[in-house]
Design a protein around this motif. Structure first.
Motif, PDB file in Angstrom:
ATOM      1  N   VAL A  32       0.875  -1.180   0.000  1.00 45.50           N
ATOM      2  CA  VAL A  32       0.000   0.000   0.000  1.00 45.50           C
ATOM      3  C   VAL A  32       0.900   1.213   0.000  1.00 45.50           C
ATOM      4  CG1 VAL A  32      -1.617   1.369   1.357  1.00 45.50           C
ATOM      5  CG2 VAL A  32      -1.945  -1.091   1.144  1.00 45.50           C
ATOM      6  N   ASP A  33       0.686   2.120  -0.950  1.00 44.61           N
ATOM      7  CA  ASP A  33       1.412   3.386  -0.991  1.00 44.61           C
ATOM      8  C   ASP A  33       0.538   4.436  -0.318  1.00 44.61           C
ATOM      9  OD1 ASP A  33       2.887   5.594  -1.471  1.00 44.61           O
ATOM     10  OD2 ASP A  33       2.897   5.393  -3.670  1.00 44.61           O
TER      11      ASP A  33
ATOM     12  N   LEU B 244       9.396   8.709   8.133  1.00 44.58           N
ATOM     13  CA  LEU B 244       8.118   9.135   8.714  1.00 44.58           C
ATOM     14  C   LEU B 244       7.186   7.939   8.896  1.00 44.58           C
ATOM     15  CD1 LEU B 244       7.549  12.395   6.619  1.00 44.58           C
ATOM     16  CD2 LEU B 244       8.519  12.170   8.900  1.00 44.58           C
ATOM     17  N   ASN B 245       6.087   8.168   9.593  1.00 50.70           N
ATOM     18  CA  ASN B 245       5.094   7.114   9.856  1.00 50.70           C
ATOM     19  C   ASN B 245       4.226   6.956   8.631  1.00 50.70           C
ATOM     20  OD1 ASN B 245       3.298   5.284  10.890  1.00 50.70           O
ATOM     21  ND2 ASN B 245       2.262   6.754  12.225  1.00 50.70           N
ATOM     22  N   PRO B 246       4.309   5.791   7.980  1.00 42.85           N
ATOM     23  CA  PRO B 246       3.472   5.601   6.796  1.00 42.85           C
ATOM     24  C   PRO B 246       2.038   5.229   7.130  1.00 42.85           C
ATOM     25  CG  PRO B 246       4.837   3.683   7.140  1.00 42.85           C
ATOM     26  CD  PRO B 246       5.219   4.643   8.222  1.00 42.85           C
ATOM     27  N   GLY B 247       1.785   4.736   8.338  1.00 40.11           N
ATOM     28  CA  GLY B 247       0.436   4.323   8.724  1.00 40.11           C
ATOM     29  C   GLY B 247       0.461   3.203   9.728  1.00 40.11           C
ATOM     30  N   THR B 248      -0.613   2.394   9.716  1.00 36.32           N
ATOM     31  CA  THR B 248      -0.763   1.305  10.689  1.00 36.32           C
ATOM     32  C   THR B 248      -1.206   0.062   9.961  1.00 36.32           C
ATOM     33  OG1 THR B 248      -1.443   2.848  12.417  1.00 36.32           O
ATOM     34  CG2 THR B 248      -1.961   0.533  12.773  1.00 36.32           C
TER      35      THR B 248
ATOM     36  N   ASN C  65     -12.301  -4.903  17.186  1.00 40.93           N
ATOM     37  CA  ASN C  65     -11.050  -4.149  17.170  1.00 40.93           C
ATOM     38  C   ASN C  65      -9.888  -5.075  16.749  1.00 40.93           C
ATOM     39  OD1 ASN C  65     -12.356  -1.853  17.996  1.00 40.93           O
ATOM     40  ND2 ASN C  65     -11.849  -2.128  20.167  1.00 40.93           N
ATOM     41  N   PRO C  66      -8.826  -4.514  16.252  1.00 40.14           N
ATOM     42  CA  PRO C  66      -7.676  -5.350  15.857  1.00 40.14           C
ATOM     43  C   PRO C  66      -7.128  -6.143  17.031  1.00 40.14           C
ATOM     44  CG  PRO C  66      -7.454  -3.126  14.993  1.00 40.14           C
ATOM     45  CD  PRO C  66      -8.594  -3.090  15.939  1.00 40.14           C
ATOM     46  N   ILE C  67      -6.717  -7.372  16.740  1.00 43.30           N
ATOM     47  CA  ILE C  67      -6.104  -8.169  17.805  1.00 43.30           C
ATOM     48  C   ILE C  67      -4.576  -7.971  17.814  1.00 43.30           C
ATOM     49  CG2 ILE C  67      -7.961  -9.870  17.692  1.00 43.30           C
ATOM     50  CD1 ILE C  67      -5.944 -11.689  16.199  1.00 43.30           C
ATOM     51  N   TRP C  68      -4.077  -7.427  16.743  1.00 47.00           N
ATOM     52  CA  TRP C  68      -2.637  -7.097  16.680  1.00 47.00           C
ATOM     53  C   TRP C  68      -2.486  -5.951  15.714  1.00 47.00           C
ATOM     54  CZ3 TRP C  68       1.256  -6.847  12.981  1.00 47.00           C
ATOM     55  CH2 TRP C  68       2.553  -6.787  13.475  1.00 47.00           C
ATOM     56  N   ASN C  69      -1.532  -5.055  15.973  1.00 47.84           N
ATOM     57  CA  ASN C  69      -1.260  -3.951  15.062  1.00 47.84           C
ATOM     58  C   ASN C  69       0.167  -3.458  15.294  1.00 47.84           C
ATOM     59  OD1 ASN C  69      -1.428  -2.479  17.421  1.00 47.84           O
ATOM     60  ND2 ASN C  69      -3.443  -1.628  16.966  1.00 47.84           N
ATOM     61  N   VAL C  70       0.666  -2.757  14.271  1.00 48.93           N
ATOM     62  CA  VAL C  70       1.968  -2.142  14.345  1.00 48.93           C
ATOM     63  C   VAL C  70       1.874  -0.830  13.569  1.00 48.93           C
ATOM     64  CG1 VAL C  70       2.807  -3.352  12.309  1.00 48.93           C
ATOM     65  CG2 VAL C  70       4.456  -2.434  13.938  1.00 48.93           C
ATOM     66  N   THR C  71       2.566   0.190  14.043  1.00 45.27           N
ATOM     67  CA  THR C  71       2.490   1.498  13.417  1.00 45.27           C
ATOM     68  C   THR C  71       3.876   2.149  13.467  1.00 45.27           C
ATOM     69  OG1 THR C  71       1.298   3.602  13.429  1.00 45.27           O
ATOM     70  CG2 THR C  71       1.839   2.654  15.587  1.00 45.27           C
TER      71      THR C  71
ATOM     72  N   GLU D 270      -3.984   1.199   7.230  1.00 44.85           N
ATOM     73  CA  GLU D 270      -4.651   2.473   7.522  1.00 44.85           C
ATOM     74  C   GLU D 270      -3.651   3.602   7.315  1.00 44.85           C
ATOM     75  OE1 GLU D 270      -7.170   4.697  11.107  1.00 44.85           O
ATOM     76  OE2 GLU D 270      -6.327   2.699  11.398  1.00 44.85           O
ATOM     77  N   VAL D 271      -3.969   4.555   6.472  1.00 41.81           N
ATOM     78  CA  VAL D 271      -3.073   5.653   6.115  1.00 41.81           C
ATOM     79  C   VAL D 271      -3.014   6.616   7.275  1.00 41.81           C
ATOM     80  CG1 VAL D 271      -2.651   7.528   4.491  1.00 41.81           C
ATOM     81  CG2 VAL D 271      -3.612   5.358   3.697  1.00 41.81           C
ATOM     82  N   SER D 272      -1.767   7.059   7.566  1.00 40.34           N
ATOM     83  CA  SER D 272      -1.570   8.006   8.664  1.00 40.34           C
ATOM     84  C   SER D 272      -1.587   9.423   8.141  1.00 40.34           C
ATOM     85  CB  SER D 272      -0.245   7.726   9.380  1.00 40.34           C
ATOM     86  OG  SER D 272       0.844   8.000   8.492  1.00 40.34           O
ATOM     87  N   GLY D 273      -1.356  10.358   9.031  1.00 36.14           N
ATOM     88  CA  GLY D 273      -1.382  11.760   8.633  1.00 36.14           C
ATOM     89  C   GLY D 273      -0.161  12.178   7.830  1.00 36.14           C
ATOM     90  N   GLY D 274       0.942  11.384   7.863  1.00 34.95           N
ATOM     91  CA  GLY D 274       2.134  11.766   7.120  1.00 34.95           C
ATOM     92  C   GLY D 274       2.001  11.531   5.642  1.00 34.95           C
ATOM     93  N   ARG D 275       1.206  10.536   5.257  1.00 30.70           N
ATOM     94  CA  ARG D 275       0.947  10.232   3.847  1.00 30.70           C
ATOM     95  C   ARG D 275       2.254  10.065   3.049  1.00 30.70           C
ATOM     96  NH1 ARG D 275      -2.829  14.481   1.175  1.00 30.70           N
ATOM     97  NH2 ARG D 275      -2.497  12.976  -0.515  1.00 30.70           N
TER      98      ARG D 275
END
Length: 875
Positions: free
Chosen positions: A79-80, A117-121, A135-141, A170-175
């Motif tokens: 995902v870009d 930068l943070n690309p998202g989650t 809700n997610p059972i696992w995530n990384v951001t 999920e896209v973050s605010g840094g895009r």
């Protein structure tokens, strides 16, 4: 699902490999569902989510791509984030898995950005039975570097449930940056780094209670992982307590406080670390609503101390089964509550208070803590009143008056009345004289400590008692007899007043008042004159008063004026004073007038053969004015007892001279004189041949003796009193008088002559009729002869009549002014007028006519003078 055979665990472990191992080296240990993305998504049966924001992009090692050169080589999904807005999501869905063996899913991932930068989650979601996404059972951001990292996922599910793993970017605010996944493998053995959970069982609690989920997990170092309880709708509940069971097993407890129906849902346990995550199966939180009746209890019977009800527990809201039924009741005005267990459809509440309102509810209980539901709708009812506990105590007399009694009594509380609605009544009765009795009951104010009984008779024994009444019974106190106080007496009965009149005294008697109102002590009589027939009596004097003892109901009032009206006011008294007075008017009798004393005095002034003149002196009125004077002539008989002047009785019945002659009376009234004709002493001639007030005063017979009486009469209303006195006596003449015809005999003779004359006239008339018939043809000249002869006779008769009229007038004039008391000249008549001896003058010339012929030289026996007397002659 409660047996182990029905719920074989499937452990899915996701391993992160660094460096990545070739897929072919472990093909014998892989299960369906894994994918290396070398042949695209179609070969792996993966799908893009139709409802996300954008798509994952497949990067193939055999095809060129636009990625920066520092990105890994090979085939994977990426995902870009720079091409999408913050918050947008892309989901990649793995096929649905339903296995009865142990699974472990591992995958490779990276989050890269050229600038760090943070690309998202990257989120890992697990959907169970096509249910909603939790809700997610696992995530990384955040930025993880250019190298692939490895993670494993242990999913515990049990047959017949199914699950589906979803990768979400999920896209973050840094895009700016990339999110990539690769080499997803489904292994048939447990995960090595992530713990797996044993089956999580359903939890059932009653509403309002605390619900506890206990998750048991196995794995190395699992105690240091992050734990939470995940609700299907997305809410996360933190762990309440963690406890190690052994070196490879621990237990985590999750508590939900006071759950309600809204908390009823599916819950699962989740553990997470940097190397992966474990998730349990969904267990259901079952919240039972305790049962509650829909309808209030039904009242079947009511008494003073009990209530019989039907529970009405068949229609309820909430959950069963019902293991206990209870009745809860309390006074509506109280704060206490009692609860009784009931094992029948009806129940009887005992030992209740009378006339008290109660609120009754039914409680139902189901199994489990807190299984007792809220009370049902209330039945509000009231017990009946009970019969009063006892009679009121003896009445206490607070005040006694003549016509009222004030009574005190104890305060009547509920413990005595046994009813909040009650009446207090005072009943009284008494007996009095005249067969009078009365009984009545008066409703009183129960809150007032004192009550008054009014309108009682004075000096009377009154019987009082109090009655306490409620709807269920009555109690009466003992009778109390009280005598009312004395009062002033009532009036003396007006119909009992009787007055007996005398001339100078009055005898008055009366009776006791009908309402003595006590003991009569005395009577007081005040009297005064208010009017009199006698103008000389004063009537404006002050009243006089006499007092009689209680037993004296009569009195003689002396020294009163005759003919006077007295007003008597009589009143009785007790120790309280005098009562109202009763009035009566009584008039004394009038007295006879008082005549001057003629005893020893000769009232005779002159006497002739036919008259006697006496001196009349006026009388003194006594109680009533003089109404008339009377002169009475009594003929003396030689055989009659001589009347005594001092003890004589007056002549009450007036008798005229004519009535005395015809009736043989020994006396006659010669005159009646008005009182105004005798203002002072004056002479009066008895026998003056005049008329006074209708009484003829004829001449006296010379050869008879007479007593002359003088009477004075007073008359008012229906009472007449007469006083008389003898004032003279005329003796009979002893010499032989000339023969003079007696007036009465003369009258008889004239009547006889008139009868003979009438007979002769009738005979002559008959004879003339015969002559006229025989000689009806007589010539005119003969008839003229008889007419001339009749005319001459007529003229001669007219002359004779004129001479007779002159003689009569001369006789009347000779009688004038014979008496000084004759004040009624117009009413006086002569002797001839009194006897109606007027001469008859017929028109027929043939009728004989009577004429008066003077006889000269004879004495007038009626007047004692020398005038001529006329004899009667017939023509």
């Amino acid at each position: 699902m409660d047996t182990a055979a029905a719920a074989l665990p499937v452990f899915v472990a996701l391993l992160l490999l660094s460096p990545r191992s070739p897929l072919g080296s472990a093909q014998g240990q892989f299960s369906a569902g894994g994918c290396t993305f070398d042949d695209g998504l179609g070969a792996c049966d993966y799908h893009q989510d139709l409802y996300d924001d954008f798509e994952w992009v497949h990067v193939s090692a055999q095809e060129p791509h636009y990625l920066p050169p520092e990105m890994p080589q090979g085939s994977y999904m990426i995902v870009d984030s720079s091409d999408h807005d913050p918050g947008e999501k892309a989901r990649l869905q793995l096929p649905t898995m339903k296995e009865n063996d142990t699974h472990c899913i591992d995958f490779s991932y990276l989050l890269y950005s050229q600038k760090g930068l943070n690309p998202g989650t990257l989120n890992i979601l697990v959907r169970v039975n096509k249910g909603p996404l939790a809700n997610p059972i696992w995530n990384v951001t955040g930025f993880t570097g250019r190298d692939w990292l490895r993670a494993e996922l242990a999913v515990s599910t049990f047959w017949p449930n199914e699950y589906q793993v979803i990768f979400e970017a999920e896209v973050s605010g840094g895009r700016s940056g990339y999110i990539a996944i690769d080499d997803i493998q489904v292994l048939s053995y447990p995960c090595d780094k992530s713990p797996h959970f044993l089956r999580l069982g359903d939890v059932e609690v009653n509403a309002g209670q605390n619900a506890t989920f206990q998750c048991i997990a196995t794995g190395r170092d699992a105690v240091h992982n992050k734990l939470w309880l995940q609700r299907r709708n997305g809410e996360d509940i933190p762990v309440a307590q963690t406890k190690n069971i052994n070196h490879r097993r621990f237990a985590a407890s999750f508590r939900l406080q006071e759950v309600t129906k809204t908390d009823q849902d599916l819950y699962r346990c989740v553990t997470q670390s940097e190397r992966g995550s474990g998730v349990s199966n969904f267990a259901q939180l079952i919240v039972r609503e305790p049962p509650r009746p829909i309808a209030p209890p039904q009242l079947l019977g009511v008494g003073p101390t009990y209530l019989l009800i039907q529970l009405n527990a068949n229609s309820i809201i909430g959950d069963g089964p019902i293991i206990l039924k209870e009745v809860e009741y309390r006074m509506t005005s109280g704060s206490w509550t009692e609860t009784h267990a009931v094992n029948a459809p009806t129940y009887k509440l005992w030992h209740l208070d009378p006339d008290t309102e109660y609120e009754i509810r039914v409680l139902l209980t189901r199994p489990g803590e807190g299984g007792t539901g809220l009370p049902g709708p209330p039945l509000i009812t009231r017990t009946k009143c009970a019969e009063p506990m006892r009679t009121p105590k003896t009445l206490k007399i607070a005040e006694i008056q003549a016509r009222r009694i004030a009574v005190d009594w104890e305060s009547l509380g509920y413990n005595i009345t046994r009813c909040h609605t009650f009446n207090v009544t005072i009943c009284y009765h008494y007996f009095r004289g005249h067969n009078e009795s009365k009984a009545d009951c008066l409703d009183m104010d129960p809150k007032a400590p004192q009550h008054v009984v009014n309108h009682l008779p004075p000096y009377t024994n009154v019987s009082l008692k109090m009655i306490l009444t409620n709807p269920e019974g009555r109690k009466e106190s003992e009778e109390t007899i009280i005598q009312t106080d004395e009062d002033v007496p009532g009036p003396v009965p007006v119909n009992s007043l009787q007055g007996t009149s005398f001339e100078n005294k009055i005898f008055l008697n009366w009776k006791e008042p009908l309402d003595p109102n006590g003991v009569i002590t005395q009577y007081e009589v005040s009297y005064s004159s208010i009017r009199s027939f006698d103008p000389a009596v004063p009537v404006a004097g002050p009243p006089q008063t006499v007092s009689n003892l209680w037993n004296s109901t009569h009195h003689v009032f002396m020294h009163l004026h005759p003919g006077t009206t007295y007003q008597f006011l009589i009143r009785a008294s007790t120790v309280k004073g005098f009562g109202p007075a009763t009035a009566i008017n009584v008039t004394t009798n009038i007295s006879a007038p008082t005549l001057p004393d003629y005893e020893g005095v000769d009232a005779s002034l002159n006497e002739t053969a036919t008259t006697i003149t006496v001196l009349l002196r006026p009388a003194q009125a006594k109680g009533a004015p003089i109404s008339a004077y009377q002169i009475v002539v009594e003929e003396l008989h030689p055989h009659r007892t001589k009347r005594e002047a001092g003890a004589m009785e007056c002549y009450q019945v007036p008798v005229t001279y004519q009535n005395a002659l015809s009736g043989g009376a020994p006396y006659y009234f010669a005159a009646e004189l008005p009182p105004g004709n005798l203002p002072e002493p004056a002479p009066f001639t008895v026998g003056d041949n005049r008329t006074y007030q209708g009484f003829w005063n004829p001449p006296l017979a010379p050869r008879k003796g007479y007593n002359i009486y003088f009477q004075a009469m007073s008359s008012v209303e229906k009472e007449t009193k007469t006083q008389c006195v003898r004032i003279a006596t005329k003796a009979a003449a002893t010499e032989e008088p000339e023969v003079i015809p007696d007036p009465a005999k003369q009258t008889d003779r004239v009547v006889k002559i008139a009868g003979i004359s009438a007979g002769i006239l009738v005979f002559i008339l008959l004879l003339l009729v015969v002559i006229l018939i025989v000689k009806k043809r007589r010539s005119y000249y003969s008839y003229s002869y008889y007419l001339k002869l009749a005319k001459k006779r007529k003229d001669a008769m007219g002359n004779t009549r004129q001479e007779m009229t002159h003689m009569v007038n001369a006789m009347d004039r000779s009688y004038a002014d014979q008496s000084t008391l004759h004040a009624e000249d117009p009413l006086s008549i002569t002797f001839m007028d009194q006897h109606n001896f007027s001469p008859r003058l017929p028109n027929d010339p043939l009728v004989p006519t009577a004429v008066l012929v003077p006889i000269t030289g004879r004495k007038n026996v009626y007047h004692g003078d020398n005038n001529s007397f006329f004899a009667i002659s017939y023509l």
